[in-house]
Scaffold this motif. Structure first.
Motif, PDB file in Angstrom:
ATOM      1  N   UNK A 222       0.832  -1.208   0.000  1.00  0.00           N
ATOM      2  CA  UNK A 222       0.000   0.000   0.000  1.00  0.00           C
ATOM      3  C   UNK A 222       0.868   1.260   0.000  1.00  0.00           C
ATOM      4  N   UNK A 223       1.914   1.261   0.831  1.00  0.00           N
ATOM      5  CA  UNK A 223       2.798   2.433   0.834  1.00  0.00           C
ATOM      6  C   UNK A 223       3.524   2.558  -0.480  1.00  0.00           C
ATOM      7  N   UNK A 224       3.718   1.440  -1.161  1.00  0.00           N
ATOM      8  CA  UNK A 224       4.306   1.509  -2.490  1.00  0.00           C
ATOM      9  C   UNK A 224       3.427   2.311  -3.414  1.00  0.00           C
ATOM     10  N   UNK A 225       2.130   2.050  -3.367  1.00  0.00           N
ATOM     11  CA  UNK A 225       1.210   2.802  -4.223  1.00  0.00           C
ATOM     12  C   UNK A 225       1.244   4.282  -3.845  1.00  0.00           C
ATOM     13  N   UNK A 226       1.281   4.565  -2.538  1.00  0.00           N
ATOM     14  CA  UNK A 226       1.313   5.963  -2.088  1.00  0.00           C
ATOM     15  C   UNK A 226       2.575   6.664  -2.570  1.00  0.00           C
ATOM     16  N   UNK A 227       3.718   6.024  -2.356  1.00  0.00           N
ATOM     17  CA  UNK A 227       4.982   6.653  -2.741  1.00  0.00           C
ATOM     18  C   UNK A 227       5.060   6.828  -4.255  1.00  0.00           C
ATOM     19  N   UNK A 228       4.494   5.873  -4.998  1.00  0.00           N
ATOM     20  CA  UNK A 228       4.487   5.981  -6.450  1.00  0.00           C
ATOM     21  C   UNK A 228       3.645   7.180  -6.863  1.00  0.00           C
ATOM     22  N   UNK A 229       2.516   7.356  -6.189  1.00  0.00           N
ATOM     23  CA  UNK A 229       1.656   8.499  -6.492  1.00  0.00           C
ATOM     24  C   UNK A 229       2.405   9.809  -6.213  1.00  0.00           C
ATOM     25  N   UNK A 230       3.117   9.868  -5.080  1.00  0.00           N
ATOM     26  CA  UNK A 230       3.893  11.062  -4.752  1.00  0.00           C
ATOM     27  C   UNK A 230       4.973  11.298  -5.794  1.00  0.00           C
ATOM     28  N   UNK A 231       5.646  10.204  -6.203  1.00  0.00           N
ATOM     29  CA  UNK A 231       6.701  10.331  -7.202  1.00  0.00           C
ATOM     30  C   UNK A 231       6.128  10.882  -8.505  1.00  0.00           C
ATOM     31  N   UNK A 232       4.970  10.404  -8.891  1.00  0.00           N
ATOM     32  CA  UNK A 232       4.357  10.879 -10.133  1.00  0.00           C
ATOM     33  C   UNK A 232       4.060  12.373 -10.047  1.00  0.00           C
ATOM     34  N   UNK A 233       3.607  12.819  -8.864  1.00  0.00           N
ATOM     35  CA  UNK A 233       3.344  14.261  -8.707  1.00  0.00           C
ATOM     36  C   UNK A 233       4.638  15.042  -8.814  1.00  0.00           C
ATOM     37  N   UNK A 234       5.708  14.489  -8.213  1.00  0.00           N
ATOM     38  CA  UNK A 234       7.004  15.167  -8.311  1.00  0.00           C
ATOM     39  C   UNK A 234       7.479  15.255  -9.742  1.00  0.00           C
ATOM     40  N   UNK A 235       7.106  14.245 -10.533  1.00  0.00           N
ATOM     41  CA  UNK A 235       7.534  14.246 -11.925  1.00  0.00           C
ATOM     42  C   UNK A 235       6.534  14.965 -12.819  1.00  0.00           C
ATOM     43  N   UNK A 236       5.563  15.651 -12.188  1.00  0.00           N
ATOM     44  CA  UNK A 236       4.535  16.402 -12.919  1.00  0.00           C
ATOM     45  C   UNK A 236       3.621  15.539 -13.773  1.00  0.00           C
ATOM     46  N   UNK A 237       3.507  14.277 -13.409  1.00  0.00           N
ATOM     47  CA  UNK A 237       2.548  13.409 -14.092  1.00  0.00           C
ATOM     48  C   UNK A 237       1.326  13.307 -13.182  1.00  0.00           C
ATOM     49  N   UNK A 238       0.568  14.417 -13.134  1.00  0.00           N
ATOM     50  CA  UNK A 238      -0.455  14.545 -12.099  1.00  0.00           C
ATOM     51  C   UNK A 238      -1.624  13.594 -12.272  1.00  0.00           C
ATOM     52  N   UNK A 239      -1.955  13.283 -13.531  1.00  0.00           N
ATOM     53  CA  UNK A 239      -3.093  12.383 -13.731  1.00  0.00           C
ATOM     54  C   UNK A 239      -2.805  11.009 -13.146  1.00  0.00           C
ATOM     55  N   UNK A 240      -1.568  10.540 -13.415  1.00  0.00           N
ATOM     56  CA  UNK A 240      -1.214   9.227 -12.877  1.00  0.00           C
ATOM     57  C   UNK A 240      -1.212   9.251 -11.361  1.00  0.00           C
ATOM     58  N   UNK A 241      -0.700  10.371 -10.825  1.00  0.00           N
ATOM     59  CA  UNK A 241      -0.651  10.486  -9.372  1.00  0.00           C
ATOM     60  C   UNK A 241      -2.044  10.445  -8.769  1.00  0.00           C
ATOM     61  N   UNK A 242      -2.962  11.187  -9.392  1.00  0.00           N
ATOM     62  CA  UNK A 242      -4.324  11.214  -8.871  1.00  0.00           C
ATOM     63  C   UNK A 242      -4.970   9.847  -8.986  1.00  0.00           C
ATOM     64  N   UNK A 243      -4.718   9.201 -10.122  1.00  0.00           N
ATOM     65  CA  UNK A 243      -5.292   7.865 -10.330  1.00  0.00           C
ATOM     66  C   UNK A 243      -4.788   6.913  -9.258  1.00  0.00           C
ATOM     67  N   UNK A 244      -3.468   6.941  -9.031  1.00  0.00           N
ATOM     68  CA  UNK A 244      -2.887   6.033  -8.034  1.00  0.00           C
ATOM     69  C   UNK A 244      -3.468   6.301  -6.660  1.00  0.00           C
ATOM     70  N   UNK A 245      -3.670   7.575  -6.345  1.00  0.00           N
ATOM     71  CA  UNK A 245      -4.207   7.857  -5.016  1.00  0.00           C
ATOM     72  C   UNK A 245      -5.654   7.382  -4.884  1.00  0.00           C
ATOM     73  N   UNK A 246      -6.421   7.502  -5.944  1.00  0.00           N
ATOM     74  CA  UNK A 246      -7.801   6.993  -5.868  1.00  0.00           C
ATOM     75  C   UNK A 246      -7.796   5.486  -5.682  1.00  0.00           C
ATOM     76  N   UNK A 247      -6.877   4.838  -6.399  1.00  0.00           N
ATOM     77  CA  UNK A 247      -6.757   3.384  -6.238  1.00  0.00           C
ATOM     78  C   UNK A 247      -6.409   3.073  -4.784  1.00  0.00           C
ATOM     79  N   UNK A 248      -5.483   3.861  -4.231  1.00  0.00           N
ATOM     80  CA  UNK A 248      -5.059   3.624  -2.851  1.00  0.00           C
ATOM     81  C   UNK A 248      -6.207   3.783  -1.882  1.00  0.00           C
ATOM     82  N   UNK A 249      -7.023   4.813  -2.094  1.00  0.00           N
ATOM     83  CA  UNK A 249      -8.165   5.020  -1.201  1.00  0.00           C
ATOM     84  C   UNK A 249      -9.117   3.843  -1.254  1.00  0.00           C
TER      85      UNK A 249
END
Lengths: 506, 512
Positions: free
Chosen positions: B168-195
């Motif tokens: 689960x933290x893997x999904x969270x950290x991946x979402x954060x990484x995507x935001x850092x890389x400005x890939x916001x859609x992927x980040x948002x998607x990953x966070x919804x999956x995490x929720x």
């Protein structure tokens, strides 16, 4: 990162893996009536606590020597006594005379494992750290890497914390002995080694190198003056230590004789079980056990052992330096393992141990060597139900060694000391690329060992040869050991002394 | 061969660390596991044997399904592999079934699921600002990898206590990484999956919400906002879709508010301090004759850690009150990133504050939730000195507060060795990274952290041998909880301080 933090991380990793392995089964768990080494150690606590000293090694109504009688020297007995005092404090049922036979419980297992951990932390680990700090060549990173490899060596972990033994005490004391000798504190070194010898008689495997090294050093200092005094001091230290250890047994002449009789059971035959040494392997072709008489067997084993240790010891006597000393330790322990009487598989640990810290120079050979050693203990470990820790620790050790020591990259011919092989084969096969052959042989042996491990665990042997796989494992290991002893002897005898300038520091 | 050239490959150290920690996890297969093991076995069984409509109604076992639907699907997937290990574990009535094959399968599933975590950590390393360092041990990416892969809390909660937090933290950290890389859609998607995998991550949903709105509201076109909304809503639709008819039942399982303010072991948050203050006042009150002992609730004088803790002096706390407190605690941070978003770094800081705020003031918080603050904080710790100091305080205190989770004697050496391992590693590596600029921790902080050693000795070694063990058995837990609560509160305040001052410095440089 600073050195102290790196070293403490290594120690903590070593301790964690040790304790994690201790969660698993021990030898003889749940297998009445005899159980295993674990029960033997518990029984010795019971015997030493409840009976007077003069009864420990004798067959009396209270002490049945057939049920795990004491067969280690007095220091083990004293150690068991100390453990027994602690056990009595925690739960007297653990050391009740007769009533505690076969006692098994979770808290008792924790207690026994804790005793191993305690002596490990006290004796073995400090010795390893000091050894790596003072006697390893290379940068501090390489020292830390060596320390990590030694501390994570699967053989010792699985035998001490899985099967259940106290090898770390005797190995640790012997290592303190080497440390002492290396730092020039001969008296301390001899004291430590004598204590190791009095803990487990198997340290006799290493006694000849110690003796030859010290004698050689004294001779070099001149036997008429300083050398003589040094020799006298060393002899006095050794004798006094022996006397102190054996003091309770010296009152009656029958006592020491009985103890010796227990320590060296010549009545038990050339070998028991499947061991990767000469006699067991030879037995597959010709049944020596039944063919020759007991005395002939004894003589043959004695003669061959002597034959194989003599060259290396004499060389050490003439050139007493640390490098020769280390090689002599390896050769001596190998020779004893291969040709001696009543050898147990676990004795291979002794030779493996000294190979581990020969350092970076011989490393391909080294690592391979360590691995083969370890593999020959597979049948024993599977019997104890330690397959999972075996797989995990040996894989971890293999990857760690390959990664940290970059074994395969540095196996140039010079590193492998193959110069002499080169000279021999140059005449007939000049185009041979020896280092490439060695690499292929390494991978081939590794694959062969993996396949054998797999088959011995998962396949059923054919009915005609129920012991097929253990025997195959032993024979394969034996052939490797034979190759190694020849190799190490050649290295010790023919190579010139390594000069400091030739050491690679990278 | 790959093995033959480790030194020339730049990333080989990552695989060495990952492999090393996996080996350690394999060795811990036979360690103690908590009731969570049975929880997951039960879920494997019920997702495998029952139709989807029954999943949230099944109550043969007391450990009913209380994670969102995606996690149930994950267990369903796992159950198909479980068939090959031991079919008996998939039988629902087989309560507390724990054959060796079952243990092996479940442990291996956690170890294998951690691959997601490894990938996420690798991605996070790419987001580090500067990764220079001639020495491998001094490289920020190496230190970050060590802090995340070998995190003590994750190791003991996942691989001993038994949970799936690594994945689960893997999904969270991946979402954060995507935001850092400005890939916001992927980040948002990953966070919804995490929720939809574990709803505890609602704690940090405000940070995501405000940050994404801020980034897209005024800077991008409406189409982007609509896409974002579609992604989030469709994820929820896919997850909850099959359960649309039973939504009330699912929600009641996910949010059981009947439980008390504090868990059986008080998480080291504000309410632990509140409880202790209440107890202290009541004892003092009785002593000074200000209160009548007969009017006080029965268990408050001698009782310790109970779920329904009745406050005698201070006002009782309701779930609504905790929600209000939590929101109040995180509002300033949310305002800060709304007005002055500091990019991904500011978002991360706000995320940590949300996680920590919810931990501090939440209802029925588990002590394991501290990991939600510690893990993302590691990313900040390798970037700035101040954050490194806060990280050290929070991680050592937070990890120590996890000790009561492993209460068996057998695991005692393991938790001490691993705790020392992680603490020494984090201290030494962060000290090396920030060696220019003085000490990371001031003397007071060092004293506080060193105080954990006598605390541990008293609670686990000395106290059990005393007379009070029988009469006040809860006292060590209470002491641990309160002592750690002080550290956690301090870290929270310092984090806020760094968030507020951080924005101020950017304002100053802009004006200059």
């Amino acid at each position: 990162m600073e050195n102290w933090s790196l070293f403490s991380l290594c120690v903590l990793l070593g301790l964690t893996s040790r304790w994690a392995v201790s969660f698993h089964s021990y030898s003889g768990a749940g297998k009445p009536p005899m159980f295993g080494d674990y029960e033997a150690q518990r029984h010795w606590q019971e015997v030493t606590y409840n009976l007077p000293v003069h009864e420990w090694y004798f067959n009396t109504t209270n002490n049945d020597l057939n049920y795990w009688g004491l067969d280690y020297p007095p220091l083990t007995a004293y150690h068991s006594l100390v453990c027994a005092y602690v056990a009595k404090l925690l739960n007297p049922e653990w050391v009740e005379l007769h009533a505690s036979r076969g006692y098994e419980s979770h808290s008792h297992k924790l207690f026994m494992r804790a005793t191993v951990l305690f002596t490990d932390i006290l004796i073995y680990i400090p010795a390893v750290l000091l050894y790596c700090f003072y006697f390893c060549d290379g940068s501090s990173k390489q020292k830390v890497a060596t320390a990590l490899c030694i501390l994570l060596y699967p053989g010792l972990i699985l035998i001490d914390y899985g099967h259940f033994q106290y090898n770390s005490v005797s190995l640790g004391l012997a290592l303190w002995g080497i440390l002492g000798l290396g730092l020039g504190w001969d008296l301390f070194g001899s004291l430590a080694f004598t204590l190791a010898l009095n803990y487990k008689q198997m340290e006799l495997y290493h006694s000849l190198p110690f003796f030859c090294y010290l004698l050689g050093k004294c001779i070099k200092q001149g036997l008429t003056r300083r050398g003589f005094f040094q020799l006298a001091k060393i002899s006095l230290t050794v004798l006094v230590t022996f006397a102190l250890c054996w003091m309770p047994f010296l009152s009656d002449p029958k006592q020491p004789l009985q103890v010796l009789h227990r320590l060296f059971p010549f009545g038990r035959g050339l070998f028991e079980d499947k061991v990767a040494n000469t006699w067991c392997s030879l037995n597959v072709l010709i049944k020596i056990k039944t063919l020759l008489s007991r005395e002939t067997q004894l003589f043959l084993s004695f003669a061959l052992t002597l034959l194989f240790i003599l060259p290396s010891s004499l060389k050490l006597l003439s050139k007493p330096n640390l490098w020769q000393f280390k090689l002599a330790l390896v050769n001596s322990s190998l020779a004893f393992f291969l040709f001696s009487f009543q050898v147990h598989e676990k004795s291979i640990l002794l030779a493996a141990f000294y190979c581990t810290h020969l350092g970076f120079c011989l490393f391909l050979r080294l690592m391979f060597f360590l691995f083969v050693f370890f593999h020959s203990m597979l049948p024993l470990l599977v019997k104890d139900g330690l397959l999972l820790p075996y797989v995990v620790t040996s894989l971890a050790f293999l990857f760690l060694s390959l990664y940290l020591l970059s074994a395969l990259e540095r196996s140039t011919e010079e590193e492998l000391r193959l110069g002499l092989y080169r000279k021999l084969t140059q005449r007939w096969l000049p185009k041979l690329n020896l280092s490439r052959i060695i690499k292929w042989k390494f991978w081939f042996s590794l694959v062969a060992m993996a396949v054998l491990s797999f088959t011995s665990v998962w396949l059923e042997p054919p009915a005609k040869f129920p012991d097929l796989f253990p025997v195959l494992v032993s024979i394969l290991s034996f052939l490797h050991f034979l190759g190694f002893i020849i190799y190490f002897n050649l290295v010790q005898l023919m190579e010139p002394q390594r000069k400091k300038s030739q050491k690679k520091t990278n | 061969t790959v093995m033959a050239a480790p030194m020339t490959n730049d990333q080989s150290w990552f695989y060495a660390l990952a492999l090393g920690v996996s080996f350690l996890k394999c060795l811990l297969i036979n360690a103690y596991h908590s009731t969570d093991f049975e929880v997951h076995r039960n879920w494997l069984a019920l997702t495998h044997s029952l139709p989807v409509s029954q999943w949230y109604y099944e109550a043969t076992s007391e450990w009913t399904l209380d994670y969102p639907p995606l996690f149930a699907w994950f267990e369903y997937g796992l159950s198909h592999i479980a068939c090959f290990f031991d079919k008996e574990m998939l039988v629902v009535p087989n309560l507390n079934y724990a054959s060796p094959a079952t243990v092996l399968f479940q442990r291996l599933s956690v170890i294998v699921a951690d691959v997601v975590f490894f990938y996420a950590v690798k991605e996070c390393c790419k987001c580090l600002r500067e990764d220079k360092g001639k020495d491998l041990l001094g490289k920020p990416s190496f230190i970050l990898t060590g802090l995340l892969l070998w995190n003590f809390g994750l190791l003991i909660v996942d691989h001993i206590h038994f949970q799936y937090n690594g994945f689960l933290f893997g999904v969270l950290l991946l979402s954060i990484a995507r935001h850092c890389q400005n890939r916001h859609f992927e980040g948002a998607f990953l966070f919804s999956v995490l929720l939809n995998l574990k709803h505890i991550y609602l704690y940090i949903a405000p940070a995501y919400g405000i940050y994404l709105l801020r980034c897209f509201c005024f800077t991008q076109s409406n189409a982007v906002l609509v896409t974002l909304g579609t992604i989030v809503l469709s994820t929820f639709a896919v997850s909850f879709g099959p359960f649309i008819g039973q939504l009330p039942q699912v929600l009641s399982r996910l949010f059981p508010f009947k439980r008390g303010l504090c868990h059986a072991y008080w998480a080291p948050n504000i309410w632990a301090l509140y409880n202790i203050a209440d107890k202290a006042f009541s004892i003092l009150g009785v002593k000074f004759r200000l209160l009548d002992i007969n009017k006080l609730p029965k268990a408050s004088m001698t009782g310790g850690l109970v779920q329904e803790f009745q406050h005698s002096v201070l006002p009782s706390v309701s779930p609504l009150a905790t929600l209000v407190c939590t929101l109040l605690s995180i509002l300033p941070a949310l305002f800060k990133i709304w007005h002055r978003p500091n990019g991904a770094r500011g978002f991360l800081r706000c995320l940590v504050i949300c996680a920590l705020g919810s931990f501090m003031f939440g209802w029925h918080v588990h002590e394991k939730a501290i990991l939600m603050a510690i893990l993302p904080l590691s990313l900040l710790a390798v970037d700035s000195r101040k954050d490194a100091g806060i990280f050290l305080m929070l991680s050592v205190t937070g990890h120590y507060s996890l000790f009561p989770l492993l209460f068996t004697t057998q695991e005692l050496p393991i938790k001490i060795f691993l705790m020392l391992l992680f603490t020494i590693f984090s201290l030494a590596s962060l000290k090396t990274l920030f060696r220019k600029g003085g000490a990371l921790l001031n003397p007071l902080e060092v004293t506080y952290l060193l105080g954990l050693i006598p605390l541990e000795l008293i609670c686990e070694f000395v106290y059990p041998l005393t007379v009070w063990q029988k009469t006040f058995p809860f006292l060590p837990l209470m002491l641990t909880s309160v002592y750690c609560a002080l550290g956690v509160t301090y870290a929270f305040i310092r984090l806020y301080n760094s968030l507020l001052t951080c924005s101020d410095t950017t304002k100053k440089t802009k004006m200059q």
